[in-house]
Design a protein around this motif. Structure first.
Motif, mmCIF file in Angstrom:
data_model
loop_
_atom_site.group_PDB
_atom_site.id
_atom_site.type_symbol
_atom_site.label_atom_id
_atom_site.label_comp_id
_atom_site.label_asym_id
_atom_site.label_seq_id
_atom_site.Cartn_x
_atom_site.Cartn_y
_atom_site.Cartn_z
ATOM 1 N N THR A 164 -17.073 44.288 25.833
ATOM 2 C CA THR A 164 -15.868 43.940 26.577
ATOM 3 C C THR A 164 -14.626 44.463 25.857
ATOM 4 O O THR A 164 -14.585 44.497 24.623
ATOM 5 C CB THR A 164 -15.749 42.424 26.792
ATOM 6 N N ILE A 165 -13.652 44.865 26.652
ATOM 7 C CA ILE A 165 -12.408 45.324 26.038
ATOM 8 C C ILE A 165 -11.375 44.196 26.055
ATOM 9 O O ILE A 165 -10.281 44.338 25.556
ATOM 10 C CB ILE A 165 -11.845 46.579 26.740
ATOM 11 N N ASP A 166 -11.735 43.051 26.642
ATOM 12 C CA ASP A 166 -10.785 41.917 26.640
ATOM 13 C C ASP A 166 -11.553 40.603 26.504
ATOM 14 O O ASP A 166 -12.051 40.279 25.437
ATOM 15 C CB ASP A 166 -9.856 41.951 27.864
ATOM 16 N N ASP A 167 -11.672 39.837 27.586
ATOM 17 C CA ASP A 167 -12.353 38.534 27.501
ATOM 18 C C ASP A 167 -13.869 38.699 27.457
ATOM 19 O O ASP A 167 -14.413 39.673 27.978
ATOM 20 C CB ASP A 167 -12.035 37.697 28.753
ATOM 21 N N ALA A 168 -14.542 37.722 26.868
ATOM 22 C CA ALA A 168 -15.997 37.636 26.988
ATOM 23 C C ALA A 168 -16.297 36.923 28.312
ATOM 24 O O ALA A 168 -15.467 36.158 28.814
ATOM 25 C CB ALA A 168 -16.563 36.847 25.813
ATOM 26 N N PRO A 169 -17.482 37.152 28.904
ATOM 27 C CA PRO A 169 -17.767 36.537 30.200
ATOM 28 C C PRO A 169 -17.704 35.010 30.182
ATOM 29 O O PRO A 169 -17.241 34.390 31.148
ATOM 30 C CB PRO A 169 -19.174 37.014 30.551
ATOM 31 N N GLY A 170 -18.144 34.384 29.091
ATOM 32 C CA GLY A 170 -18.091 32.921 29.009
ATOM 33 C C GLY A 170 -16.652 32.421 29.090
ATOM 34 O O GLY A 170 -16.361 31.404 29.736
ATOM 35 N N GLU A 171 -15.746 33.181 28.464
ATOM 36 C CA GLU A 171 -14.321 32.825 28.524
ATOM 37 C C GLU A 171 -13.839 32.887 29.961
ATOM 38 O O GLU A 171 -13.070 32.035 30.412
ATOM 39 C CB GLU A 171 -13.514 33.878 27.757
ATOM 40 N N ALA A 172 -14.292 33.923 30.693
ATOM 41 C CA ALA A 172 -13.873 34.075 32.090
ATOM 42 C C ALA A 172 -14.401 32.901 32.922
ATOM 43 O O ALA A 172 -13.679 32.363 33.765
ATOM 44 C CB ALA A 172 -14.371 35.409 32.641
ATOM 45 N N PHE A 173 -15.641 32.475 32.665
ATOM 46 C CA PHE A 173 -16.185 31.300 33.367
ATOM 47 C C PHE A 173 -15.351 30.063 33.022
ATOM 48 O O PHE A 173 -15.034 29.252 33.895
ATOM 49 C CB PHE A 173 -17.644 31.065 32.964
ATOM 50 N N ASP A 174 -15.019 29.911 31.736
ATOM 51 C CA ASP A 174 -14.267 28.721 31.313
ATOM 52 C C ASP A 174 -12.874 28.689 31.950
ATOM 53 O O ASP A 174 -12.402 27.643 32.393
ATOM 54 C CB ASP A 174 -14.159 28.666 29.778
ATOM 55 N N LYS A 175 -12.226 29.864 32.004
ATOM 56 C CA LYS A 175 -10.879 29.925 32.586
ATOM 57 C C LYS A 175 -10.946 29.667 34.089
ATOM 58 O O LYS A 175 -10.083 29.001 34.659
ATOM 59 C CB LYS A 175 -10.243 31.286 32.302
ATOM 60 N N THR A 176 -11.990 30.215 34.722
ATOM 61 C CA THR A 176 -12.168 29.994 36.166
ATOM 62 C C THR A 176 -12.284 28.495 36.454
ATOM 63 O O THR A 176 -11.638 27.960 37.360
ATOM 64 C CB THR A 176 -13.436 30.744 36.649
#
Ligand code: KG4
Ligand code: ZN
Length: 365
Positions: A164-176
């Motif tokens: 990833t060049i920015d967020d990790a997928p888990g971070e994206a799930f958490d933010k969602t």
């Protein structure tokens, strides 16, 4: 001569304080004699993310308790160990320092050799701990802090194909989850909502799919989600249960499709090397997601490779993986002295360009 090695491992690079004892006789399957993990979720829950200072303090308070519990559970004492392995990076520097200082103290008091372990190597070597697979294999690390494709060639030899060049997928799930008022950790909440949703109602981007290579990006998905949520709220005056489910389903579908296409590309690069026993392994909390895991398995099996996903307790942060990675280094003669230092960044593949994102859980490589 038969050689049995028993190693105590310590992990404190993020928000889990952990200690474990792992034993291996020659190249027989390794045995996890104990694995203790003290999570810190409740300490950070009010802040919407991991607070480094709180994490470091909690690690310092919990490490020796964890070590005692790990030794007691294994029915062993420090005298029965051959070495002490500790995560020396990458991660939140205060936490990593807590672990390294604790391990140095134990090493100085017991005279046992000290082995510094790269946290990412711990994750990446887990399929050898659980399934005793041979090098080289392809590894996808997908968690709240990491996302990268690696070809594991040896305990300390990794080729990074992309990440990833920015967020990790888990971070994206958490933010969602946070944006939709769902509980943390976000991954499981979003997955449950998504089951009842229509993944095609909202359009989410498929970041970086139009570019060659295996790099990924997830921060745009969260921006898209925010925009779509606000549109619905503007139109209807609030979010219905079905709106939330459709948003979750659309978001998750975008992650699934992005990961599956990038994984296909990573597999092609790996298979081009004609590995004798091809294996695709995944690790990290996001691998618990059924839709993601199932799609990755399909992609792996289509390519003719075996698919391995270690049990969740060994996919998420733990010290058994650190003890095992330390054992693998120790067997090859590696020793670190009191000069071992904590490293916030420590790419597994020194030749690959550094990753841009830092993320809520600190440096990713
Ligand atoms: O590996 P892990 O325990 O910790 C590190 O990030 O190192 O992974 C935790 C992450 C969290 O972001 C969590 O939301 C995500 O993994 N996660 C999931 C699922 N279960 C956990 N993401 C998607 N679907 C899930 N079922
Ligand atoms: Zn981790």
């Amino acid at each position: 001569m038969v050689q049995t090695l028993t190693v105590l491992g310590l992990e404190s690079s993020c928000d889990d304080t952990a200690a474990a004892v792992v034993r291996q006789t020659d190249f027989e399957p390794a045995e996890i004699l104990s694995s203790i993990v003290h999570g810190q979720t409740e300490l950070h829950s009010a802040f919407g993310g991991v607070v480094p200072e709180i994490a470091a303090r909690a690690h310092t308070e919990k490490l020796d308790i964890c070590v005692k519990q790990a030794l007691d559970t294994a029915g062993l004492s420090l005298r029965d160990m051959d070495a002490i392995a500790v995560t020396a990076g990458p991660g939140l520097i205060g936490g990593v320092m807590s672990g390294v200082m604790c391990a140095k103290g134990l090493s100085a008091a017991s005279g046992l050799p000290l082995i510094g372990v790269n946290h990412l190597a711990g994750h990446a070597l887990t399929p050898r701990l659980t399934d005793k697979i041979a090098f080289p294999y392809l590894m996808l690390l997908v968690s709240g802090g990491h996302c990268q494709y690696l070809i594991a060639r040896g305990p300390e030899e990794f080729t990074r194909l992309g990440g990833t060049i920015d967020d990790a997928p888990g971070e994206a799930f958490d933010k969602t989850a946070r944006l939709l008022g769902l509980p943390q950790p976000g991954g499981p909440s979003v997955e449950v909502e998504a089951r009842a949703g229509n993944p095609n109602r909202f359009h989410f981007p498929r970041p970086l799919l139009d570019r060659p290579g295996c790099d990924l990006s997830f921060s745009g998905l969260k921006t898209a989600l925010l925009r779509l949520r606000d549109l619905v709220v503007l139109e209807k005056g609030g979010l219905m249960r079905s709106d939330r489910a459709d948003l979750c389903a659309g978001f998750q579908q975008a992650v699934v499709e992005t990961l599956s296409e990038k994984t296909r590309r990573a597999i092609a690069l790996y298979m081009a090397e004609s590995p004798p026993e091809p294996v695709i392994a995944v690790a990290g909390g996001v691998a618990a997601n059924f839709a993601i895991r199932a799609r990755l398995e399909t992609v792996a099996v289509e390519s003719g490779a075996k698919f391995i996903a270690p049990p969740l307790s060994l996919c998420t942060d733990n010290a058994a993986m650190i003890a095992f990675a330390g054992l693998e280094r120790f067997r090859r003669g590696a020793r670190d002295g009191m000069e071992l230092s904590a490293r916030p960044r420590w790419p597994l593949d020194q030749n690959s360009p550094s990753i841009l994102g830092g993320g809520k859980k600190g440096a990713k490589a």
